[in-house]
Design a protein around this motif. Sequence first.
Motif, PDB file in Angstrom:
ATOM      1  N   UNK A  11       0.792  -1.228   0.000  1.00 39.64           N
ATOM      2  CA  UNK A  11       0.000   0.000   0.000  1.00 39.64           C
ATOM      3  C   UNK A  11       0.824   1.278   0.000  1.00 39.64           C
ATOM      4  N   UNK A  12       1.987   1.287   0.662  1.00 38.12           N
ATOM      5  CA  UNK A  12       2.785   2.516   0.731  1.00 38.12           C
ATOM      6  C   UNK A  12       3.806   2.597  -0.404  1.00 38.12           C
ATOM      7  N   UNK A  13       3.822   1.613  -1.283  1.00 35.55           N
ATOM      8  CA  UNK A  13       4.724   1.645  -2.423  1.00 35.55           C
ATOM      9  C   UNK A  13       6.183   1.373  -2.081  1.00 35.55           C
ATOM     10  N   UNK A  14       6.437   0.835  -0.908  1.00 37.49           N
ATOM     11  CA  UNK A  14       7.807   0.481  -0.549  1.00 37.49           C
ATOM     12  C   UNK A  14       8.502   1.468   0.358  1.00 37.49           C
ATOM     13  N   UNK A  15       7.741   2.306   1.056  1.00 34.87           N
ATOM     14  CA  UNK A  15       8.318   3.327   1.931  1.00 34.87           C
ATOM     15  C   UNK A  15       8.484   2.858   3.378  1.00 34.87           C
ATOM     16  N   UNK A  16       8.248   1.579   3.634  1.00 35.67           N
ATOM     17  CA  UNK A  16       8.359   1.022   4.995  1.00 35.67           C
ATOM     18  C   UNK A  16       7.417   1.755   5.947  1.00 35.67           C
ATOM     19  N   UNK A  17       6.198   2.050   5.456  1.00 31.51           N
ATOM     20  CA  UNK A  17       5.272   2.852   6.245  1.00 31.51           C
ATOM     21  C   UNK A  17       3.923   2.183   6.484  1.00 31.51           C
ATOM     22  N   UNK A  60      13.772 -19.973   7.324  1.00 31.89           N
ATOM     23  CA  UNK A  60      14.849 -19.847   8.312  1.00 31.89           C
ATOM     24  C   UNK A  60      16.241 -19.977   7.691  1.00 31.89           C
ATOM     25  N   UNK A  61      16.386 -20.806   6.662  1.00 35.25           N
ATOM     26  CA  UNK A  61      17.686 -20.998   6.008  1.00 35.25           C
ATOM     27  C   UNK A  61      18.150 -19.763   5.242  1.00 35.25           C
ATOM     28  N   UNK A  62      17.263 -18.826   5.000  1.00 35.91           N
ATOM     29  CA  UNK A  62      17.574 -17.652   4.181  1.00 35.91           C
ATOM     30  C   UNK A  62      17.584 -16.338   4.948  1.00 35.91           C
ATOM     31  N   UNK A  63      17.217 -16.353   6.211  1.00 35.01           N
ATOM     32  CA  UNK A  63      17.052 -15.087   6.936  1.00 35.01           C
ATOM     33  C   UNK A  63      18.334 -14.256   6.959  1.00 35.01           C
ATOM     34  N   UNK A  64      19.481 -14.861   7.116  1.00 30.38           N
ATOM     35  CA  UNK A  64      20.744 -14.111   7.149  1.00 30.38           C
ATOM     36  C   UNK A  64      21.010 -13.406   5.826  1.00 30.38           C
ATOM     37  N   UNK A  65      20.594 -14.005   4.724  1.00 31.62           N
ATOM     38  CA  UNK A  65      20.835 -13.432   3.395  1.00 31.62           C
ATOM     39  C   UNK A  65      19.994 -12.191   3.122  1.00 31.62           C
ATOM     40  N   UNK A  66      18.958 -11.960   3.925  1.00 35.01           N
ATOM     41  CA  UNK A  66      18.063 -10.831   3.665  1.00 35.01           C
ATOM     42  C   UNK A  66      18.568  -9.518   4.242  1.00 35.01           C
ATOM     43  N   UNK A  67      19.653  -9.556   5.015  1.00 39.63           N
ATOM     44  CA  UNK A  67      20.235  -8.322   5.530  1.00 39.63           C
ATOM     45  C   UNK A  67      19.677  -7.920   6.883  1.00 39.63           C
ATOM     46  N   UNK A  68      20.124  -6.767   7.322  1.00 41.43           N
ATOM     47  CA  UNK A  68      19.764  -6.259   8.648  1.00 41.43           C
ATOM     48  C   UNK A  68      18.334  -5.721   8.677  1.00 41.43           C
ATOM     49  N   UNK A  69      17.732  -5.806   9.859  1.00 37.75           N
ATOM     50  CA  UNK A  69      16.408  -5.221  10.095  1.00 37.75           C
ATOM     51  C   UNK A  69      16.635  -3.936  10.883  1.00 37.75           C
ATOM     52  N   UNK A  70      16.215  -2.814  10.317  1.00 40.69           N
ATOM     53  CA  UNK A  70      16.413  -1.521  10.960  1.00 40.69           C
ATOM     54  C   UNK A  70      15.181  -1.120  11.781  1.00 40.69           C
ATOM     55  N   UNK A  71      15.319  -0.083  12.570  1.00 41.28           N
ATOM     56  CA  UNK A  71      14.303   0.335  13.531  1.00 41.28           C
ATOM     57  C   UNK A  71      12.927   0.551  12.906  1.00 41.28           C
ATOM     58  N   UNK A  72      12.864   1.239  11.762  1.00 37.00           N
ATOM     59  CA  UNK A  72      11.563   1.501  11.126  1.00 37.00           C
ATOM     60  C   UNK A  72      10.839   0.200  10.795  1.00 37.00           C
ATOM     61  N   UNK A  96       6.803  -4.159  11.910  1.00 39.50           N
ATOM     62  CA  UNK A  96       6.568  -5.587  12.152  1.00 39.50           C
ATOM     63  C   UNK A  96       5.912  -5.847  13.505  1.00 39.50           C
ATOM     64  N   UNK A  97       6.166  -4.994  14.483  1.00 41.21           N
ATOM     65  CA  UNK A  97       5.545  -5.162  15.803  1.00 41.21           C
ATOM     66  C   UNK A  97       4.027  -5.055  15.731  1.00 41.21           C
TER      67      UNK A  97
END
Length: 106
Positions: free
Chosen positions: A39-45, A55-67, A72-73
């Motif tokens: 819905x937000x077009x990729x703005x993490x909003x 689970x085997x791929x989670x490390x490959x997806x990179x860091x999760x930042x605060x926003x 996700x909460x």
Amino acid sequence: MGRVTFIEHNGTQHEVDIEEGKTLMQTATDNGVPGIDADCGGACACGTCHVIVDRNWIAATGAVYAEEKQMLEMTPEKADTSRLACQISMTEAMDGLVVRLPEFQM
């Protein structure tokens, strides 16, 4: 070119080509994968591109930042490996990536 597999809540699989430099969200929407609202077009909003990374791929997806963590909460179907597809940049190294789609997006 690599491929990524999206698995809908009902088990239907969609295998699509990876386009390096695009986000996982763009990859899904460009290929008509149902279950990614974006819905937000990729703005993490908004959190409407929630995916649960294998689970085997989670490390490959990179860091999760605060926003992203904050969005996700609010996701009712949050799992340990939940990510927002708009925050995952695709690379050829992700060939074989598997993500599951929740039953509902926020």
